[in-house]
Design a protein around this motif. Structure first.
Motif, PDB file in Angstrom:
ATOM      1  N   LEU A  13       0.826  -1.203   0.000  1.00 34.01           N
ATOM      2  CA  LEU A  13       0.000   0.000   0.000  1.00 34.01           C
ATOM      3  C   LEU A  13       0.863   1.257   0.000  1.00 34.01           C
ATOM      4  O   LEU A  13       1.943   1.293   0.585  1.00 34.01           O
ATOM      5  N   GLU A  14       0.352   2.282  -0.635  1.00 34.53           N
ATOM      6  CA  GLU A  14       1.029   3.568  -0.659  1.00 34.53           C
ATOM      7  C   GLU A  14       0.633   4.359   0.583  1.00 34.53           C
ATOM      8  O   GLU A  14      -0.355   4.042   1.246  1.00 34.53           O
ATOM      9  N   GLU A  15       1.388   5.400   0.883  1.00 37.94           N
ATOM     10  CA  GLU A  15       1.124   6.219   2.067  1.00 37.94           C
ATOM     11  C   GLU A  15      -0.287   6.808   2.050  1.00 37.94           C
ATOM     12  O   GLU A  15      -0.969   6.851   3.073  1.00 37.94           O
ATOM     13  N   GLU A  16      -0.755   7.219   0.877  1.00 32.32           N
ATOM     14  CA  GLU A  16      -2.104   7.786   0.784  1.00 32.32           C
ATOM     15  C   GLU A  16      -3.185   6.738   1.055  1.00 32.32           C
ATOM     16  O   GLU A  16      -4.252   7.055   1.566  1.00 32.32           O
ATOM     17  N   ASP A  17      -2.883   5.468   0.744  1.00 34.83           N
ATOM     18  CA  ASP A  17      -3.818   4.386   1.057  1.00 34.83           C
ATOM     19  C   ASP A  17      -3.942   4.204   2.567  1.00 34.83           C
ATOM     20  O   ASP A  17      -5.041   4.044   3.095  1.00 34.83           O
ATOM     21  N   VAL A  18      -2.812   4.232   3.254  1.00 37.69           N
ATOM     22  CA  VAL A  18      -2.805   4.083   4.709  1.00 37.69           C
ATOM     23  C   VAL A  18      -3.531   5.260   5.355  1.00 37.69           C
ATOM     24  O   VAL A  18      -4.297   5.090   6.306  1.00 37.69           O
ATOM     25  N   SER A  19      -3.336   6.453   4.807  1.00 35.35           N
ATOM     26  CA  SER A  19      -4.034   7.645   5.309  1.00 35.35           C
ATOM     27  C   SER A  19      -5.539   7.491   5.135  1.00 35.35           C
ATOM     28  O   SER A  19      -6.319   7.847   6.031  1.00 35.35           O
ATOM     29  N   PHE A  20      -5.964   6.963   3.999  1.00 37.43           N
ATOM     30  CA  PHE A  20      -7.389   6.738   3.747  1.00 37.43           C
ATOM     31  C   PHE A  20      -7.953   5.743   4.757  1.00 37.43           C
ATOM     32  O   PHE A  20      -9.036   5.948   5.308  1.00 37.43           O
ATOM     33  N   ILE A  21      -7.219   4.654   4.998  1.00 33.17           N
ATOM     34  CA  ILE A  21      -7.662   3.654   5.968  1.00 33.17           C
ATOM     35  C   ILE A  21      -7.825   4.293   7.343  1.00 33.17           C
ATOM     36  O   ILE A  21      -8.820   4.042   8.040  1.00 33.17           O
ATOM     37  N   LYS A  22      -6.880   5.125   7.730  1.00 34.40           N
ATOM     38  CA  LYS A  22      -6.948   5.801   9.029  1.00 34.40           C
ATOM     39  C   LYS A  22      -8.191   6.686   9.116  1.00 34.40           C
ATOM     40  O   LYS A  22      -8.936   6.633  10.097  1.00 34.40           O
ATOM     41  N   LYS A  23      -8.433   7.487   8.071  1.00 33.26           N
ATOM     42  CA  LYS A  23      -9.616   8.357   8.061  1.00 33.26           C
ATOM     43  C   LYS A  23     -10.900   7.531   8.126  1.00 33.26           C
ATOM     44  O   LYS A  23     -11.844   7.891   8.812  1.00 33.26           O
ATOM     45  N   PHE A  24     -10.923   6.428   7.392  1.00 36.28           N
ATOM     46  CA  PHE A  24     -12.083   5.553   7.368  1.00 36.28           C
ATOM     47  C   PHE A  24     -12.365   4.979   8.759  1.00 36.28           C
ATOM     48  O   PHE A  24     -13.502   4.979   9.223  1.00 36.28           O
ATOM     49  N   ILE A  25     -11.327   4.533   9.423  1.00 40.28           N
ATOM     50  CA  ILE A  25     -11.487   3.978  10.770  1.00 40.28           C
ATOM     51  C   ILE A  25     -11.937   5.067  11.746  1.00 40.28           C
ATOM     52  O   ILE A  25     -12.865   4.853  12.540  1.00 40.28           O
ATOM     53  N   LEU A  26     -11.295   6.227  11.702  1.00 44.18           N
ATOM     54  CA  LEU A  26     -11.657   7.320  12.612  1.00 44.18           C
ATOM     55  C   LEU A  26     -13.079   7.830  12.353  1.00 44.18           C
ATOM     56  O   LEU A  26     -13.708   8.386  13.250  1.00 44.18           O
ATOM     57  N   ALA A  27     -13.578   7.628  11.134  1.00 44.70           N
ATOM     58  CA  ALA A  27     -14.953   8.015  10.793  1.00 44.70           C
ATOM     59  C   ALA A  27     -15.922   6.877  11.090  1.00 44.70           C
ATOM     60  O   ALA A  27     -17.072   6.905  10.641  1.00 44.70           O
ATOM     61  N   SER A  28     -15.463   5.872  11.830  1.00 43.96           N
ATOM     62  CA  SER A  28     -16.272   4.700  12.189  1.00 43.96           C
ATOM     63  C   SER A  28     -16.847   3.994  10.959  1.00 43.96           C
ATOM     64  O   SER A  28     -17.956   3.473  10.993  1.00 43.96           O
ATOM     65  N   GLY A  29     -16.106   4.017   9.870  1.00 43.58           N
ATOM     66  CA  GLY A  29     -16.536   3.325   8.666  1.00 43.58           C
ATOM     67  C   GLY A  29     -17.585   4.063   7.853  1.00 43.58           C
ATOM     68  O   GLY A  29     -18.171   3.486   6.937  1.00 43.58           O
ATOM     69  N   SER A  30     -17.813   5.329   8.153  1.00 41.42           N
ATOM     70  CA  SER A  30     -18.817   6.101   7.430  1.00 41.42           C
ATOM     71  C   SER A  30     -18.210   6.690   6.150  1.00 41.42           C
ATOM     72  O   SER A  30     -17.395   7.619   6.204  1.00 41.42           O
TER      73      SER A  30
END
Length: 101
Positions: A13-30
């Motif tokens: 995964l690229e750094e931007e992918d990991v950032s997206f995953i983090k945002k997704f988790i912090l948004a409770s999957g919304s």
């Protein structure tokens, strides 16, 4: 975080992918909330998530056959078209099959 501590599926995964995953988790999957954070539409975020899912699945396949996983990764990243990828994989499998016999 050291690369050797990452699970195999994360190493591609690229750094931007990991950032997206983090945002997704912090948004409770919304996905709606993630779309708002990025300032894009829901379908755009859904497409991004679908591509990320493909990357993760490809990462899991890498151990089985790194060449095929690389071809698939190129398709997911829009660096290679699907039809060309199919031809390359078919030829690779054909050649690999004849090398074994």
């Amino acid at each position: 975080m050291a690369i050797e501590l990452l699970p195999d599926w994360m190493t591609g995964l690229e750094e931007e992918d990991v950032s997206f995953i983090k945002k997704f988790i912090l948004a409770s999957g919304s996905l709606k909330e993630v779309a708002a954070q990025y300032g894009v539409t829901y379908p755009t975020v859904r497409l991004r998530l679908d591509r990320l899912i493909q990357k993760i699945r490809i990462g899991e396949d890498t151990a089985a056959d790194p060449y095929i996983a690389t071809i698939k990764r190129l398709v997911v990243n829009d660096k290679l078209d699907f039809d060309t990828a199919k031809l390359l994989i078919a030829e690779y499998k054909r050649t690999k099959g004849t090398d074994l016999g």
